[in-house]
Design an enzyme around this catalytic site. Structure first.
Site, PDB file in Angstrom:
ATOM      1  CE1 TYR A 145      44.883  35.488  46.242  1.00 47.16           C
ATOM      2  CE2 TYR A 145      42.896  36.299  45.187  1.00 47.16           C
ATOM      3  CZ  TYR A 145      43.674  35.242  45.618  1.00 47.16           C
ATOM      4  OH  TYR A 145      43.259  33.944  45.400  1.00 47.16           O
TER       5      TYR A 145
ATOM      6  CE  LYS B 167      45.606  33.862  42.914  1.00 50.56           C
ATOM      7  NZ  LYS B 167      46.246  32.560  42.654  1.00 50.56           N
TER       8      LYS B 167
END
Ligand code: NAD
Length: 252
Positions: free
Chosen positions: A155, A159
């Site tokens: 993640y 991002k």
């Protein structure tokens, strides 16, 4: 109205921030194309918007699939003639899996939705934006896209990729009337925890360290207001950057 007559495409619009963004954009006069993998929930948001006098359609889209991305932008053009604003919002968590325990499956699934999806929608939207010499992209990144331990490795990296893409597109297309910015929300009350099916104990412990300094959890509507700013002329001089919206969490 800040988006009068504009056509806005929002991914992940059935829930959380995407839903709030679609609703606020419709209130501000935009014709909104709501897309999500969950068509039933998307249809119900579209119905609510229509009941309030707004213009909206629902399109079933998995942003990880190129053919769905093509269908999304083509549907927007078929229905409303063009697109003016793209909001890349769809995203999933990674069960806080740390690097040593990552599987290729987790890494690829998280990247497919969080990073490759926005790249594909951006690529397709730019083919329209470059022709008309205008267009706005708003990416929903995360505090995890700016700092190291707000989530698991996949993640966090996905991002960071979104923020890199934001800067690259923002700068490279600036001369063509196109702007691309990101929002880095802190903790926001949404349904994303449903994608946390089995949190990794080590990763969870490592991510929880900073939670105590989070001033408060935000609401989706508070992120929608930042997205409206970035999607409207109010932010005409803002490009290639990331706005944190986290009550000051990352200022510590
Ligand atoms: P949410 O789960 O409430 O909404 C996300 C929506 O995206 C859901 O409707 C889901 O069905 C949809 N979606 C998931 N995978 C998809 C796919 N492959 N294709 C199309 N749609 C898909 O979550 P949210 O918190 O509103 O998340 C929105 C964005 O905000 C995400 O990118 C997330 O990473 C980011 N974010 C969330 C938080 C938070 O604390 N909630 C913080 C920072 C960033």
């Amino acid at each position: 109205m800040k988006l009068s007559g504009k056509v806005a495409v929002v991914t992940g619009a059935a829930s959380g921030m995407g839903k709030s963004i679609a609703e606020l954009f419709a209130e501000e006069g935009a014709k909104v194309v709501l897309s999500d993998i969950d068509l039933e929930k998307t249809n119900s948001v579209v119905q609510d918007i229509k009941n309030k006098g707004g213009l909206a359609i629902a399109v079933e889209v998995n942003v990880a699939l190129e053919e769905d991305v093509q269908k999304l932008i083509d549907s927007a053009i078929q229905t409303f003639g063009t697109i003016d604003v793209l909001v890349n919002n769809a995203g999933i968590m990674d069960n806080f899996v740390p690097a040593s325990e990552l599987t290729d499956e987790v890494w690829e699934r998280v990247f497919a939705v969080n990073a490759t999806g926005p790249m594909r929608t951006t690529r397709k939207a730019l083919s329209i934006f470059t022709e008309k010499k205008s267009g706005i992209i708003v990416n929903i990144a995360s505090a995890g896209g700016l700092f190291g331990s707000r989530a698991g490795a996949a993640y966090t990296a996905s991002k960071h990729a979104v923020i890199g893409l934001t800067k690259n597109v923002g700068y490279q297309y600036a001369g063509l009337g196109i702007r691309c910015n990101a929002i880095a929300p802190g903790g926001v009350e949404t349904n994303i925890s449903n994608t946390l099916t089995s949190p990794n104990p080590f990763g969870l412990e490592r991510t929880q360290i900073g939670m105590g300094i989070m001033p408060r959890i935000g609401e989706s509507k508070e992120i929608a207001k930042v997205a409206l700013f970035l999607a409207s002329d109010e932010s005409s001089f803002v490009n290639g950057t990331t706005i944190t919206a986290d009550a000051g969490w990352t200022a510590y």
